[in-house]
Design a protein around this motif. Sequence first.
Motif, PDB file in Angstrom:
ATOM      1  N   MET A 215      13.238  -1.006   2.323  1.00  0.00           N
ATOM      2  CA  MET A 215      11.797  -1.713   2.335  1.00  0.00           C
ATOM      3  C   MET A 215      11.368  -1.966   1.246  1.00  0.00           C
ATOM      4  SD  MET A 215       8.899  -0.548   4.807  1.00  0.00           S
ATOM      5  CE  MET A 215       7.339  -1.378   4.769  1.00  0.00           C
ATOM      6  N   MET A 216      10.787  -3.032   0.982  1.00  0.00           N
ATOM      7  CA  MET A 216       9.742  -3.285  -0.488  1.00  0.00           C
ATOM      8  C   MET A 216       8.364  -3.097   0.219  1.00  0.00           C
ATOM      9  SD  MET A 216      11.754  -6.640  -2.083  1.00  0.00           S
ATOM     10  CE  MET A 216      11.344  -6.261  -3.654  1.00  0.00           C
ATOM     11  N   ILE A 217       7.851  -2.337  -0.523  1.00  0.00           N
ATOM     12  CA  ILE A 217       6.344  -2.094  -0.317  1.00  0.00           C
ATOM     13  C   ILE A 217       5.599  -1.977  -1.759  1.00  0.00           C
ATOM     14  CG2 ILE A 217       6.108   0.325  -0.543  1.00  0.00           C
ATOM     15  CD1 ILE A 217       4.637   0.504   2.041  1.00  0.00           C
ATOM     16  N   THR A 218       4.141  -2.628  -1.599  1.00  0.00           N
ATOM     17  CA  THR A 218       3.334  -2.615  -2.785  1.00  0.00           C
ATOM     18  C   THR A 218       2.093  -1.686  -2.534  1.00  0.00           C
ATOM     19  OG1 THR A 218       3.816  -4.896  -3.115  1.00  0.00           O
ATOM     20  CG2 THR A 218       1.862  -4.160  -4.173  1.00  0.00           C
ATOM     21  N   ASN A 219       2.003  -0.765  -3.511  1.00  0.00           N
ATOM     22  CA  ASN A 219       1.139   0.258  -3.310  1.00  0.00           C
ATOM     23  C   ASN A 219       0.227   0.704  -4.208  1.00  0.00           C
ATOM     24  OD1 ASN A 219      -0.315   2.275  -1.560  1.00  0.00           O
ATOM     25  ND2 ASN A 219       1.142   3.738  -1.872  1.00  0.00           N
ATOM     26  N   PRO A 220      -1.017   0.519  -4.495  1.00  0.00           N
ATOM     27  CA  PRO A 220      -1.893   0.051  -3.590  1.00  0.00           C
ATOM     28  C   PRO A 220      -1.455  -1.466  -3.110  1.00  0.00           C
ATOM     29  CG  PRO A 220      -3.180   0.894  -5.281  1.00  0.00           C
ATOM     30  CD  PRO A 220      -1.701   0.842  -5.623  1.00  0.00           C
ATOM     31  N   ASN A 221      -1.606  -1.799  -1.754  1.00  0.00           N
ATOM     32  CA  ASN A 221      -1.053  -3.118  -1.396  1.00  0.00           C
ATOM     33  C   ASN A 221      -2.008  -4.418  -1.897  1.00  0.00           C
ATOM     34  OD1 ASN A 221      -3.466  -3.492   0.348  1.00  0.00           O
ATOM     35  ND2 ASN A 221      -2.359  -2.583   2.154  1.00  0.00           N
ATOM     36  N   THR A 222      -1.492  -5.491  -1.418  1.00  0.00           N
ATOM     37  CA  THR A 222      -2.417  -6.874  -2.260  1.00  0.00           C
ATOM     38  C   THR A 222      -3.719  -6.744  -1.756  1.00  0.00           C
ATOM     39  OG1 THR A 222      -1.479  -8.020  -0.584  1.00  0.00           O
ATOM     40  CG2 THR A 222      -0.092  -8.062  -2.374  1.00  0.00           C
ATOM     41  N   LEU A 223      -4.129  -5.997  -0.847  1.00  0.00           N
ATOM     42  CA  LEU A 223      -5.381  -6.304  -0.341  1.00  0.00           C
ATOM     43  C   LEU A 223      -6.237  -5.113  -1.087  1.00  0.00           C
ATOM     44  CD1 LEU A 223      -4.924  -6.242   3.452  1.00  0.00           C
ATOM     45  CD2 LEU A 223      -5.934  -7.824   2.289  1.00  0.00           C
ATOM     46  N   GLY A 224      -5.669  -4.303  -2.113  1.00  0.00           N
ATOM     47  CA  GLY A 224      -6.290  -3.506  -2.964  1.00  0.00           C
ATOM     48  C   GLY A 224      -6.488  -2.140  -2.102  1.00  0.00           C
ATOM     49  N   ILE A 225      -5.588  -1.696  -1.028  1.00  0.00           N
ATOM     50  CA  ILE A 225      -6.003  -0.673  -0.191  1.00  0.00           C
ATOM     51  C   ILE A 225      -4.514   0.262  -0.413  1.00  0.00           C
ATOM     52  CG2 ILE A 225      -6.145   0.261   1.915  1.00  0.00           C
ATOM     53  CD1 ILE A 225      -7.233  -2.591   2.741  1.00  0.00           C
ATOM     54  N   PHE A 226      -4.946   1.383  -0.753  1.00  0.00           N
ATOM     55  CA  PHE A 226      -3.704   2.405  -1.005  1.00  0.00           C
ATOM     56  C   PHE A 226      -3.183   2.847   0.707  1.00  0.00           C
ATOM     57  CE2 PHE A 226      -1.504   6.373  -1.195  1.00  0.00           C
ATOM     58  CZ  PHE A 226      -1.136   6.322  -2.777  1.00  0.00           C
ATOM     59  N   GLU A 227      -1.952   2.623   0.599  1.00  0.00           N
ATOM     60  CA  GLU A 227      -1.172   2.915   2.195  1.00  0.00           C
ATOM     61  C   GLU A 227      -1.116   4.337   2.241  1.00  0.00           C
ATOM     62  OE1 GLU A 227       0.144   0.776   4.208  1.00  0.00           O
ATOM     63  OE2 GLU A 227       0.302  -1.074   2.859  1.00  0.00           O
ATOM     64  N   PRO A 228      -2.189   4.638   3.437  1.00  0.00           N
ATOM     65  CA  PRO A 228      -2.331   6.082   3.587  1.00  0.00           C
ATOM     66  C   PRO A 228      -1.209   6.629   4.270  1.00  0.00           C
ATOM     67  CG  PRO A 228      -3.455   4.723   5.395  1.00  0.00           C
ATOM     68  CD  PRO A 228      -2.937   3.853   4.295  1.00  0.00           C
ATOM     69  N   ASN A 229      -0.311   5.871   4.845  1.00  0.00           N
ATOM     70  CA  ASN A 229       1.177   6.529   5.544  1.00  0.00           C
ATOM     71  C   ASN A 229       2.278   6.423   4.586  1.00  0.00           C
ATOM     72  OD1 ASN A 229      -0.535   7.169   7.762  1.00  0.00           O
ATOM     73  ND2 ASN A 229      -0.254   4.981   8.501  1.00  0.00           N
ATOM     74  N   ILE A 230       1.984   6.473   3.461  1.00  0.00           N
ATOM     75  CA  ILE A 230       3.278   6.017   2.562  1.00  0.00           C
ATOM     76  C   ILE A 230       4.293   7.205   2.598  1.00  0.00           C
ATOM     77  CG2 ILE A 230       2.071   7.049   0.504  1.00  0.00           C
ATOM     78  CD1 ILE A 230       4.495   4.171   0.490  1.00  0.00           C
ATOM     79  N   GLN A 231       3.922   8.376   2.694  1.00  0.00           N
ATOM     80  CA  GLN A 231       5.014   9.381   2.896  1.00  0.00           C
ATOM     81  C   GLN A 231       5.790   9.271   4.189  1.00  0.00           C
ATOM     82  OE1 GLN A 231       2.631  12.643   1.468  1.00  0.00           O
ATOM     83  NE2 GLN A 231       4.398  13.121   0.105  1.00  0.00           N
ATOM     84  N   GLU A 232       4.900   8.817   5.232  1.00  0.00           N
ATOM     85  CA  GLU A 232       5.699   8.808   6.638  1.00  0.00           C
ATOM     86  C   GLU A 232       6.569   7.503   6.498  1.00  0.00           C
ATOM     87  OE1 GLU A 232       2.855   8.749   9.659  1.00  0.00           O
ATOM     88  OE2 GLU A 232       4.580   8.506  11.213  1.00  0.00           O
ATOM     89  N   ILE A 233       5.982   6.659   5.872  1.00  0.00           N
ATOM     90  CA  ILE A 233       6.946   5.434   5.966  1.00  0.00           C
ATOM     91  C   ILE A 233       8.202   5.819   5.198  1.00  0.00           C
ATOM     92  CG2 ILE A 233       7.214   3.335   4.570  1.00  0.00           C
ATOM     93  CD1 ILE A 233       4.100   2.822   4.829  1.00  0.00           C
ATOM     94  N   SER A 234       8.048   6.538   4.068  1.00  0.00           N
ATOM     95  CA  SER A 234       9.342   6.954   3.303  1.00  0.00           C
ATOM     96  C   SER A 234      10.201   7.794   4.129  1.00  0.00           C
ATOM     97  CB  SER A 234       8.700   7.772   1.950  1.00  0.00           C
ATOM     98  OG  SER A 234       9.910   8.534   1.601  1.00  0.00           O
ATOM     99  N   SER A 235       9.695   8.677   4.976  1.00  0.00           N
ATOM    100  CA  SER A 235      10.578   9.434   6.034  1.00  0.00           C
ATOM    101  C   SER A 235      11.288   8.703   6.819  1.00  0.00           C
ATOM    102  CB  SER A 235       9.555  10.553   6.774  1.00  0.00           C
ATOM    103  OG  SER A 235       8.831  11.294   5.827  1.00  0.00           O
ATOM    104  N   ILE A 236      10.481   7.634   7.430  1.00  0.00           N
ATOM    105  CA  ILE A 236      11.140   6.876   8.616  1.00  0.00           C
ATOM    106  C   ILE A 236      12.255   6.063   7.871  1.00  0.00           C
ATOM    107  CG2 ILE A 236      10.712   4.672  10.002  1.00  0.00           C
ATOM    108  CD1 ILE A 236       7.990   5.730  10.374  1.00  0.00           C
ATOM    109  N   LEU A 237      11.990   5.458   6.776  1.00  0.00           N
ATOM    110  CA  LEU A 237      13.241   4.889   5.880  1.00  0.00           C
ATOM    111  C   LEU A 237      14.206   5.526   5.676  1.00  0.00           C
ATOM    112  CD1 LEU A 237      13.522   1.619   4.856  1.00  0.00           C
ATOM    113  CD2 LEU A 237      10.899   2.185   5.158  1.00  0.00           C
ATOM    114  N   HIS A 238      14.053   6.754   5.174  1.00  0.00           N
ATOM    115  CA  HIS A 238      15.248   7.729   4.817  1.00  0.00           C
ATOM    116  C   HIS A 238      15.998   8.332   5.920  1.00  0.00           C
ATOM    117  CE1 HIS A 238      12.920   8.183   0.674  1.00  0.00           C
ATOM    118  NE2 HIS A 238      13.765   7.244   0.708  1.00  0.00           N
ATOM    119  N   ALA A 239      15.062   8.474   6.901  1.00  0.00           N
ATOM    120  CA  ALA A 239      15.871   9.254   8.259  1.00  0.00           C
ATOM    121  C   ALA A 239      16.787   8.112   8.812  1.00  0.00           C
ATOM    122  CB  ALA A 239      14.719   9.477   9.047  1.00  0.00           C
ATOM    123  N   ALA A 240      16.574   7.008   8.410  1.00  0.00           N
ATOM    124  CA  ALA A 240      17.306   5.749   9.173  1.00  0.00           C
ATOM    125  C   ALA A 240      18.486   5.480   8.034  1.00  0.00           C
ATOM    126  CB  ALA A 240      16.723   4.443   9.627  1.00  0.00           C
ATOM    127  N   GLY A 241      18.514   6.100   6.987  1.00  0.00           N
ATOM    128  CA  GLY A 241      19.713   5.579   5.643  1.00  0.00           C
ATOM    129  C   GLY A 241      19.107   4.570   4.955  1.00  0.00           C
TER     130      GLY A 241
END
Lengths: 491, 129
Positions: A215-241
């Motif tokens: 996954m390609m993510i921009t953080n803070p995103n282009t709305l200038g908002i920090f992705e609060p779930n960034i660690q969970e996003i990372s876990s979901i990605l990694h768990a799925a390889g």
Amino acid sequence: MSTHRTASTIFEISRPGRRGILPPTCEPGLPGIDSCIPGHLRRQVPAELPEVSELDGIRHYTRMSTLNFAIDNTFYPLGSCTMKYNPRLNEVAASKPGFTHSHPLARAEEVQGFLEAMHALELILAEVSGLPHVSLQPAAGAHGELTALMMIRAYHLERGAREREVILIPDSAHGTNPSSCTIAGFRTREVKSGKDGTVDMDDLRAKMDPEVAGMMITNPNTLGIFEPNIQEISSILHAAGGLLYMDGANMNAILGIARPGDFGVDVMHYNLHKTFSTPHGGGGPGAGPIAVTNTLEPYLPVPRVVRSRDGKFSLSENHPRSIGKVRSYFGNSGILLRALAYAWAHGPADLRAVSEHAVLNANYIRAGLDGAYHLPYGAPSMHEVVFSAKIQKQFSVRALDIAKRLCDLGFHPPTIYFPLIVSEALMIEPTETESKETLDQFIQAMLQIARESETKPELLHNAPVTLPVKRLDEVNAVKTPVLTCCGTSPQ
Amino acid sequence: MSRPANLKYTRSHEWVRVEGDVATVGITDHAVEQLSDLAFVDLPRKGAKAEKDQRFGEIESTKSVSDLIAPLSGEIFDVNTEVIENLQLISLSPFDEGWLIRVRISNPAELKSLLSAEDYAEQLKHEEH
């Protein structure tokens, strides 16, 4: 600004026979041009060059430079571009003869200082990202994206995961992200943003499957908002390889505050021409180094700077799992030197202060304009703030009109119509290098435009009205572009 | 501009007029407004296959380039070549003279996935930020 607000071209001030410098006539006895260059390789018709005196030429280009909107003469709040001041100290450092006089093919022992500088910058970028290995090779942000995606591909292929050919991309992403994926041979799948402007976690889970490479993510995103779930996003990605890539365009918000490697990113790119104050846009070139985890390190492009036990530096090509070369010689090394000068001039504490001030400035503008302009998302802003011209649209004034009017008032416009998920978007990024007085002037100008959209919308439709070039017919420019000047065309 | 109630709509802002096994496809007034000044439209050739949810063409404005997404699958047996020369037809009359392609519907079951005018209006409300 110059009082000569004309925009004539150098060709229009050309007069036949006028010259800047008269070259001396050929000394007698030298071989003629016929014996040096065969007739069929020589131009038959003189080149259509402008004919001006040296002074006319100097005045012309000096005047042109004053008509430009640039960071050196005006506030330039172009969102997502981090148009900060380029300290002159960077130029002094990069202009040292030891750097400017070295040849890209010089032997390592002749350019130890240069290689040490590159190595030092790698260590700094590794520390700031929390990712231990760095390549300085990519020449710009999108090039960094492409390089990283090629490494992600190499990683999966080595594991026999040929079927992983999808990259997830949020709908708020920079356009370069899907473009880089396509060039790297991936397909893209869009992940929706939720009501708060951050990644919709349910949609992310729904989009995961064994085809996902990352996954390609921009953080803070282009709305200038920090992705609060960034660690969970990372876990979901990694768990799925899958692997998590971070577009580092917005690093100016988190220097010394949060490290991508710590919040689960596997690979990211920096834009040194944004975050590390090297020239941006026409003043480029850029530089888009990438930083990666230990797992991805073997795939980094070559050559790599290597420091041996005796403290000597060399360039190494001996990395068999590397994706290979992505750039001639050693990246945009002059730009890399400027970034190192910037980092060293600041030191760790002041780099953190850079981000703190960038965030403070964006929020100062947000507070000054909230109400006059619609704020589509309530989440706290980081280093940039996105408004919508929804209120002004009722008076048939659009983001484009507001941007053009800002030119009249002496400011470079913010980014408009991006991110795509905000209608009539105005994306404002002041950076840390602006004073409170400048921010106040900008806020006043924006408030004036908000009033004008109610009282005299036709003024905004015609803006800019004070510049030598008025409102351009953009449709016509796209449909029938005139790419030559004064009726001449390339042979 | 009124949005015809008898048409079907997509989330990606296309409209569909179904007459027997023929579907006429265009883009909505909302799409036209969002795109603003149109510069180019790229349409497929007659006889090309449309595949539901896949791109059948491209429309470019001074703001951006957007894919045109097929609402239904089938053979594209007619293409409005007039709009290529005269984009105003799309901006001024998106639901009528500005139509883009006509498709012979190959899978009528796909019609169920299309939105009613009401559902579409509801979606636009949620999209507004």
